[in-house]
Design a protein around this motif. Structure first.
Motif, mmCIF file in Angstrom:
data_model
loop_
_atom_site.group_PDB
_atom_site.id
_atom_site.type_symbol
_atom_site.label_atom_id
_atom_site.label_comp_id
_atom_site.label_asym_id
_atom_site.label_seq_id
_atom_site.Cartn_x
_atom_site.Cartn_y
_atom_site.Cartn_z
ATOM 1 N N PHE A 60 28.889 30.363 11.160
ATOM 2 C CA PHE A 60 29.505 29.051 10.973
ATOM 3 C C PHE A 60 30.935 29.263 10.488
ATOM 4 O O PHE A 60 31.251 30.292 9.883
ATOM 5 C CB PHE A 60 28.741 28.225 9.935
ATOM 6 C CG PHE A 60 27.349 27.833 10.356
ATOM 7 C CD1 PHE A 60 27.121 26.653 11.038
ATOM 8 C CD2 PHE A 60 26.267 28.654 10.065
ATOM 9 C CE1 PHE A 60 25.831 26.295 11.421
ATOM 10 C CE2 PHE A 60 24.980 28.307 10.440
ATOM 11 C CZ PHE A 60 24.759 27.121 11.126
ATOM 12 N N SER A 61 31.785 28.270 10.710
ATOM 13 C CA SER A 61 33.166 28.406 10.241
ATOM 14 C C SER A 61 33.787 27.047 9.999
ATOM 15 O O SER A 61 33.420 26.048 10.621
ATOM 16 C CB SER A 61 34.012 29.173 11.267
ATOM 17 O OG SER A 61 34.190 28.410 12.454
ATOM 18 N N ASN A 62 34.737 27.022 9.093
ATOM 19 C CA ASN A 62 35.667 25.911 8.935
ATOM 20 C C ASN A 62 36.945 26.505 8.347
ATOM 21 O O ASN A 62 37.058 26.682 7.137
ATOM 22 C CB ASN A 62 35.111 24.813 8.044
ATOM 23 C CG ASN A 62 35.961 23.566 8.086
ATOM 24 O OD1 ASN A 62 37.057 23.559 8.627
ATOM 25 N ND2 ASN A 62 35.455 22.482 7.513
ATOM 26 N N THR A 63 37.874 26.823 9.221
ATOM 27 C CA THR A 63 39.105 27.516 8.821
ATOM 28 C C THR A 63 40.319 26.621 9.028
ATOM 29 O O THR A 63 41.420 27.124 9.252
ATOM 30 C CB THR A 63 39.266 28.816 9.625
ATOM 31 O OG1 THR A 63 39.264 28.514 11.029
ATOM 32 C CG2 THR A 63 38.131 29.781 9.335
ATOM 33 N N THR A 64 40.125 25.309 8.957
ATOM 34 C CA THR A 64 41.096 24.250 9.221
ATOM 35 C C THR A 64 41.375 24.152 10.715
ATOM 36 O O THR A 64 41.060 25.058 11.486
ATOM 37 C CB THR A 64 42.434 24.418 8.461
ATOM 38 O OG1 THR A 64 43.240 25.410 9.113
ATOM 39 C CG2 THR A 64 42.189 24.802 7.015
ATOM 40 N N GLU A 65 41.996 23.040 11.098
ATOM 41 C CA GLU A 65 42.252 22.795 12.514
ATOM 42 C C GLU A 65 43.135 23.872 13.134
ATOM 43 O O GLU A 65 43.088 24.118 14.342
ATOM 44 C CB GLU A 65 42.916 21.421 12.699
ATOM 45 C CG GLU A 65 42.017 20.252 12.369
ATOM 46 C CD GLU A 65 42.050 19.811 10.922
ATOM 47 O OE1 GLU A 65 41.979 18.617 10.665
ATOM 48 O OE2 GLU A 65 42.135 20.692 10.038
ATOM 49 N N ALA A 66 43.972 24.527 12.321
ATOM 50 C CA ALA A 66 44.865 25.569 12.837
ATOM 51 C C ALA A 66 44.202 26.945 12.865
ATOM 52 O O ALA A 66 44.819 27.920 13.286
ATOM 53 C CB ALA A 66 46.136 25.631 11.982
ATOM 54 N N GLY A 67 42.944 27.017 12.430
ATOM 55 C CA GLY A 67 42.297 28.318 12.280
ATOM 56 C C GLY A 67 41.893 28.979 13.572
ATOM 57 O O GLY A 67 41.857 30.211 13.664
ATOM 58 N N ILE A 68 41.554 28.179 14.592
ATOM 59 C CA ILE A 68 41.127 28.757 15.870
ATOM 60 C C ILE A 68 42.370 28.956 16.735
ATOM 61 O O ILE A 68 42.714 28.117 17.579
ATOM 62 C CB ILE A 68 40.079 27.876 16.567
ATOM 63 C CG1 ILE A 68 38.866 27.681 15.651
ATOM 64 C CG2 ILE A 68 39.630 28.506 17.876
ATOM 65 C CD1 ILE A 68 37.750 26.864 16.270
#
Length: 482
Positions: A118-126
């Motif tokens: 799972f991940s949540n690295t902010t909208e700029a993360g991917i």
């Protein structure tokens, strides 16, 4: 007071089966909270290893509490009753900082039990970082780090088909799973990894597009009182609302392995996520965007105050039921249930949501959230919807930046701030008419995707409401809606 730890507060421990990129409040009150519930009630035995995706010094980490922390879930339940539930989360085992613990980070790839990411690295993360290399310890970007792990796992298990991962990014971008897969494959090409590896990623790793929704307010201000109630100090205590939604597009194997049926309908696996995104954007986000200028011009300051105001709450409900929901593709009972939930969320007494904080970039928000329902409603009925056009007029009035009683800051793109400053100044000096101001706003084809003045009758419908708001004020103009 004793800080939370596993020695003094013993309990269940779970096998490490989940990697989580991101240690923030949202994932801890959303994914980790759900997995903790599934561990307790469905026996999935899924422990989580958190990977901090960014390289920055921290004075504290989840390891100082042995991964333990408390969630405080509060708001209004389905019956409209106020509820507050504390839960000690045991699903999170430990935290790794890969810039200091690269060997421990890479060892995750060799753990045969790990199955989920799972991940949540902010909208700029991917995103791809041009300077990333396979030899970095670690790569700077989240997709680069994930590629390093997948490459190490592919080699360690010799491309075994049963060692692929189920990967669920929770970043708030469209097609987040597809985009993450694309980034991994781009890194594979840049780093000249084998065709066999790319085939393994495509065939034996599942990347799910997801839609996530829960308001997480973070560390609560009344933490001292809560510590006294809990009997321990918890520096990672996190508060969130009762409502949550997790929509997942992809193969059903995930439901079998995580037993997600137990969390239905809040969690669901679907063939196409598109109508659920349209529902959230039009109903949840659209309700905010339509409410903000109306409530601000009526002298209110928060979402809670707006929902306590009979006229504005009624306007919002009618806009959703009569004008937005008929344009959407999901079953009507689901859409109305979602609208019910949205309005309960807006009434949550534990969350103070300032209207002006939602007003940021209102022009873009209206385009992305309400323009499609506005045009679709007209196409369906042949008439311009009263409340959506009223909300449009209220937005134009809001960008005056003042009323008879107060003023407020405007935050938007410079071109819109300049256009409105010039337009409202010219209108005040009787150099243009309200209709010309409306036409100036609606004619911006670059912003709206088309010249909206070419939509027959739209300028007149919006102008009618704007003139009423200017002449009579928001309260009286709102009362004149049919």
């Amino acid at each position: 007071m004793q800080r939370l730890n596993r020695h003094d507060f013993p309990g269940a421990r779970y096998s490490e089966r989940v990697i989580q990129f991101g240690e923030g409040n949202f994932l801890r009150a959303f994914i980790d909270w759900q997995i903790d519930w599934l561990n307790e009630h469905q026996g999935i035995d899924a422990g989580i290893v958190v990977v901090r995706p960014r390289n920055r010094e921290v004075s504290d980490s989840l390891n100082q509490q042995d991964g333990l922390y408390t969630t405080l879930i509060r708001g209004l339940n389905d019956q409209g009753e106020q509820v507050s539930e504390k839960r000690l989360i045991r699903s999170l085992n430990r935290e790794i900082q890969p810039y200091k613990q690269f060997d421990d980070f890479l060892a995750l790839a060799r753990n045969a039990q790990i199955r989920f990411v799972f991940s949540n690295t902010t909208e700029a993360g991917i995103a791809l970082v041009e300077t990333d290399t396979l030899a970095d310890q670690p790569a700077a970007s989240f997709p680069g780090k994930l590629t390093q792990l997948l490459w190490a796992r592919f080699n360690h298990f010799k491309g075994a088909s049963d060692k692929g991962w189920l990967i669920l990014p929770c970043e708030l971008i469209d097609h987040n799973g597809d985009t993450l897969r694309e980034m991994v494959l781009r890194y594979a090409d840049r780093w000249q990894l084998t065709q066999e590896f790319k085939a393994w990623v495509n065939q034996h790793c599942a990347f799910y597009n997801t839609l996530v929704d829960r308001i997480v307010t973070g560390f609560p201000p009344e933490s001292a009182q809560l510590a006294a109630q809990l009997g321990y100090e918890d520096r990672y205590l996190v508060a969130g609302e009762v409502y949550y939604q997790f929509v997942i597009q992809g193969p059903a194997i995930l439901a079998d392995e995580l037993r997600l049926d137990a969390l239905a309908p809040q969690v669901r696996i679907v063939e196409d996520i598109t109508p659920y995104k349209a529902q959230k954007v039009a109903i949840l986000n659209g309700a905010h965007t339509s409410m903000v200028p109306v409530a601000c011009l009526a002298g209110l300051e928060s979402v809670g105050e707006a929902m306590d105001d009979t006229a504005i709450a009624g306007f919002t409900d009618d806009l959703l039921r009569q004008e937005v929901i008929p344009t959407l593709d999901l079953p009507r009972h689901e859409l109305h249930a979602f609208a019910d939930a949205v309005q309960r969320r807006f009434r949550n007494p534990f969350i103070h949501h300032a209207l002006l904080s939602i007003a940021l970039n209102g022009m873009t928000k209206f385009r992305t959230r309400l323009l499609a329902p506005l045009l679709a409603s007209h196409q369906q009925s042949g008439k311009w919807p009263q409340r959506l056009t009223f909300a449009f007029a209220a937005l134009i009035a809001f960008y005056r930046g003042e009323s008879d009683k107060k003023s407020w800051p405007l935050q938007d793109e410079a071109q819109w701030l300049q256009r409105y400053a010039e337009g409202w100044s010219a209108l005040k000096a009787s150099q243009i008419t309200p209709e010309q101001l409306v036409s100036s706003v609606l004619s911006d084809a670059q912003h709206w995707g088309e010249d909206l003045t070419l939509q027959p009758g739209l300028v007149a419908a919006v102008t009618h409401h704007l003139q009423n708001i200017i002449a009579h004020g928001m309260r009286k103009a709102l009362s004149q809606l049919r």
